[in-house]
Design a protein around this motif. Structure first.
Motif, PDB file in Angstrom:
ATOM      1  N   SER A  84       0.758  -1.216  -0.041  1.00  0.00           N
ATOM      2  CA  SER A  84       0.090   0.243  -0.141  1.00  0.00           C
ATOM      3  C   SER A  84       0.788   1.295  -0.089  1.00  0.00           C
ATOM      4  O   SER A  84       0.617   2.324  -0.555  1.00  0.00           O
ATOM      5  CB  SER A  84      -1.081  -0.009   1.156  1.00  0.00           C
ATOM      6  OG  SER A  84      -1.497   1.194   1.309  1.00  0.00           O
ATOM      7  N   ALA A 128       1.217   4.021  -3.009  1.00  0.00           N
ATOM      8  CA  ALA A 128       0.969   5.324  -2.876  1.00  0.00           C
ATOM      9  C   ALA A 128       2.317   6.470  -3.182  1.00  0.00           C
ATOM     10  O   ALA A 128       1.924   7.302  -3.713  1.00  0.00           O
ATOM     11  CB  ALA A 128       0.900   5.757  -1.175  1.00  0.00           C
ATOM     12  N   THR A 185      -5.400  12.083  -4.597  1.00  0.00           N
ATOM     13  CA  THR A 185      -6.246  11.588  -3.575  1.00  0.00           C
ATOM     14  C   THR A 185      -6.296   9.910  -3.332  1.00  0.00           C
ATOM     15  O   THR A 185      -6.031   9.543  -2.249  1.00  0.00           O
ATOM     16  CB  THR A 185      -7.764  11.649  -4.196  1.00  0.00           C
ATOM     17  OG1 THR A 185      -8.039  12.924  -4.387  1.00  0.00           O
ATOM     18  CG2 THR A 185      -8.823  11.023  -3.413  1.00  0.00           C
ATOM     19  N   ALA A 186      -5.673   9.323  -4.546  1.00  0.00           N
ATOM     20  CA  ALA A 186      -5.195   7.864  -4.480  1.00  0.00           C
ATOM     21  C   ALA A 186      -4.101   7.793  -3.470  1.00  0.00           C
ATOM     22  O   ALA A 186      -4.007   6.824  -2.558  1.00  0.00           O
ATOM     23  CB  ALA A 186      -4.842   7.251  -5.748  1.00  0.00           C
ATOM     24  N   ALA A 194      -5.174   8.346   0.284  1.00  0.00           N
ATOM     25  CA  ALA A 194      -5.955   7.162   0.380  1.00  0.00           C
ATOM     26  C   ALA A 194      -4.909   5.942   1.013  1.00  0.00           C
ATOM     27  O   ALA A 194      -5.089   5.435   2.159  1.00  0.00           O
ATOM     28  CB  ALA A 194      -6.986   6.971  -0.414  1.00  0.00           C
ATOM     29  N   GLN A 195      -3.989   5.548   0.058  1.00  0.00           N
ATOM     30  CA  GLN A 195      -3.435   4.405   0.295  1.00  0.00           C
ATOM     31  C   GLN A 195      -2.586   4.597   1.470  1.00  0.00           C
ATOM     32  O   GLN A 195      -2.319   3.924   2.158  1.00  0.00           O
ATOM     33  CB  GLN A 195      -2.611   4.281  -0.803  1.00  0.00           C
ATOM     34  CG  GLN A 195      -3.460   3.572  -2.027  1.00  0.00           C
ATOM     35  CD  GLN A 195      -2.976   3.493  -3.439  1.00  0.00           C
ATOM     36  OE1 GLN A 195      -1.803   4.301  -3.530  1.00  0.00           O
ATOM     37  NE2 GLN A 195      -3.271   2.450  -4.061  1.00  0.00           N
ATOM     38  N   GLY A 218      -3.043   6.796   3.890  1.00  0.00           N
ATOM     39  CA  GLY A 218      -4.009   6.887   5.113  1.00  0.00           C
ATOM     40  C   GLY A 218      -4.399   5.609   5.670  1.00  0.00           C
ATOM     41  O   GLY A 218      -4.271   5.178   6.893  1.00  0.00           O
ATOM     42  N   TRP A 219      -4.629   4.546   4.642  1.00  0.00           N
ATOM     43  CA  TRP A 219      -5.013   3.242   4.917  1.00  0.00           C
ATOM     44  C   TRP A 219      -3.832   2.558   5.624  1.00  0.00           C
ATOM     45  O   TRP A 219      -3.803   1.544   6.694  1.00  0.00           O
ATOM     46  CB  TRP A 219      -5.003   2.345   3.686  1.00  0.00           C
ATOM     47  CG  TRP A 219      -5.765   0.890   3.829  1.00  0.00           C
ATOM     48  CD1 TRP A 219      -7.103   0.514   3.937  1.00  0.00           C
ATOM     49  CD2 TRP A 219      -4.963  -0.373   4.191  1.00  0.00           C
ATOM     50  NE1 TRP A 219      -6.984  -0.684   4.528  1.00  0.00           N
ATOM     51  CE2 TRP A 219      -5.753  -1.234   4.507  1.00  0.00           C
ATOM     52  CE3 TRP A 219      -3.474  -0.508   4.025  1.00  0.00           C
ATOM     53  CZ2 TRP A 219      -5.191  -2.471   4.612  1.00  0.00           C
ATOM     54  CZ3 TRP A 219      -3.085  -1.566   4.371  1.00  0.00           C
ATOM     55  CH2 TRP A 219      -3.881  -2.903   4.472  1.00  0.00           C
ATOM     56  N   VAL A 265     -11.898  -2.210   3.108  1.00  0.00           N
ATOM     57  CA  VAL A 265     -11.534  -0.874   2.585  1.00  0.00           C
ATOM     58  C   VAL A 265     -10.378  -0.882   1.820  1.00  0.00           C
ATOM     59  O   VAL A 265     -10.388  -0.679   0.698  1.00  0.00           O
ATOM     60  CB  VAL A 265     -11.548   0.123   3.522  1.00  0.00           C
ATOM     61  CG1 VAL A 265     -10.821   1.293   3.038  1.00  0.00           C
ATOM     62  CG2 VAL A 265     -12.712   0.446   4.126  1.00  0.00           C
ATOM     63  N   LEU A 268     -10.526  -0.215  -1.953  1.00  0.00           N
ATOM     64  CA  LEU A 268      -9.694   0.890  -2.734  1.00  0.00           C
ATOM     65  C   LEU A 268      -8.681   0.375  -3.546  1.00  0.00           C
ATOM     66  O   LEU A 268      -8.660   0.937  -4.776  1.00  0.00           O
ATOM     67  CB  LEU A 268      -8.814   1.618  -1.477  1.00  0.00           C
ATOM     68  CG  LEU A 268      -7.986   2.475  -1.897  1.00  0.00           C
ATOM     69  CD1 LEU A 268      -8.248   3.777  -2.516  1.00  0.00           C
ATOM     70  CD2 LEU A 268      -6.968   2.885  -0.479  1.00  0.00           C
ATOM     71  N   CYS A 287      -8.851   0.807  -7.963  1.00  0.00           N
ATOM     72  CA  CYS A 287      -7.487   1.510  -8.691  1.00  0.00           C
ATOM     73  C   CYS A 287      -7.237   0.278  -9.843  1.00  0.00           C
ATOM     74  O   CYS A 287      -6.946   1.134 -10.975  1.00  0.00           O
ATOM     75  CB  CYS A 287      -6.489   1.907  -7.852  1.00  0.00           C
ATOM     76  SG  CYS A 287      -6.687   3.100  -6.531  1.00  0.00           S
TER      77      CYS A 287
END
Length: 253
Positions: A106, A110, A133-134, A137-138, A140-141, A156, A160, A164
């Motif tokens: 992940s 990112a 954003t991707a 988000a990655q 953040g995950w 999630v 997610l 992608c």
């Protein structure tokens, strides 16, 4: 979007990307160098658990052969007899292999989205915003997975990253509707690397969901590097090196 705001977002995307690469290199050095120094330092070798076990078995056999088995003296005072505790038992593969794989993949994906963001901002603001954003988000995950793993977080992660991958496959096969991308885009090294990492997250999260019942995630945490499965460590090293090579080559961007 003004030119100033585009330049600012471009700088931020580059900063995130190179911070991930630099952080990965520093982390690898911090984790690997002390281990290698200790491994090769003089006097660092010590008998293995198997060697100690063989010595004990040999002593018992000798005592049995001479009729002294029942009269073996207990260990002398102050002698510590190693006993494997529950904490010393090998960790479950979900913690040592699957969770590290998901977190590494992940983070690497990112890094790709952050690296390719500036190029897509120049192409279209909407595309640049998607890549930014991707990446967020990655990342953040990853941050949430480092704190606590739950079934919802794993789902999630699957959604997610699978989203992608599906979007990438669509843009490479047909383009996008509404005039956003009239023709398919060519496949490049950056997007192939990102898709590989995203599929890795999907696979690891899916197997984790199948391997554990919903009520058994309370103690699932990312273990220390030395406790990672060798496959997870190899993927982490390879991921940092791939990101570094792509960054230095400027491939695709």
């Amino acid at each position: 979007m003004t030119a100033w705001s585009q330049d600012t977002l471009t700088l931020l995307a580059h900063a995130v990307h190179y911070a991930l690469v630099a952080g990965g290199l520093i982390g690898l050095g911090w984790l690997l160098v002390p281990h290698l120094v200790t491994l090769h330092a003089p006097g660092s070798s010590r008998p293995t658990a198997l060697g100690e076990h063989e010595l004990r078995v040999a002593a018992l056999r000798s005592a049995a052969a001479t009729g002294r088995l029942a009269t073996l003296a207990p260990p002398a005072a102050g002698v510590v007899v190693p006993v494997r505790s529950a904490a010393a038992r090998p960790a479950a593969p979900e913690a040592t292999l699957l969770l590290p794989l998901a977190i590494v993949a992940s983070t690497a994906a990112a890094g790709v989205h952050a690296a390719m963001g500036p190029l897509h901002f120049r192409e279209a603001t909407l595309f640049g915003l998607f890549f930014a954003t991707a990446a967020v988000a990655q990342l953040g995950w990853t941050a949430l997975a480092l704190r606590s793993v739950t079934p919802a977080l794993l789902r999630v992660g699957v959604a997610l990253n699978l989203g992608c991958v599906v979007l990438w496959a669509t843009t490479r096969a047909w383009g996008l509707p509404l005039g956003l991308m009239p023709a398919p885009e060519p496949v490049g090294p950056w997007d192939l690397a990102a898709v590989a990492w995203e599929l890795g997250v999907v696979a690891a999260c899916a197997v984790l969901l199948r391997a554990r019942p919903p009520t058994s995630y309370a103690g699932l945490r990312l273990p220390a590097w030395v406790d990672w499965h060798r496959g997870a460590r190899a993927v982490a090293v390879a991921s940092v090196l791939v990101l570094l090579m792509l960054s230095l080559s400027g491939a695709g961007g």
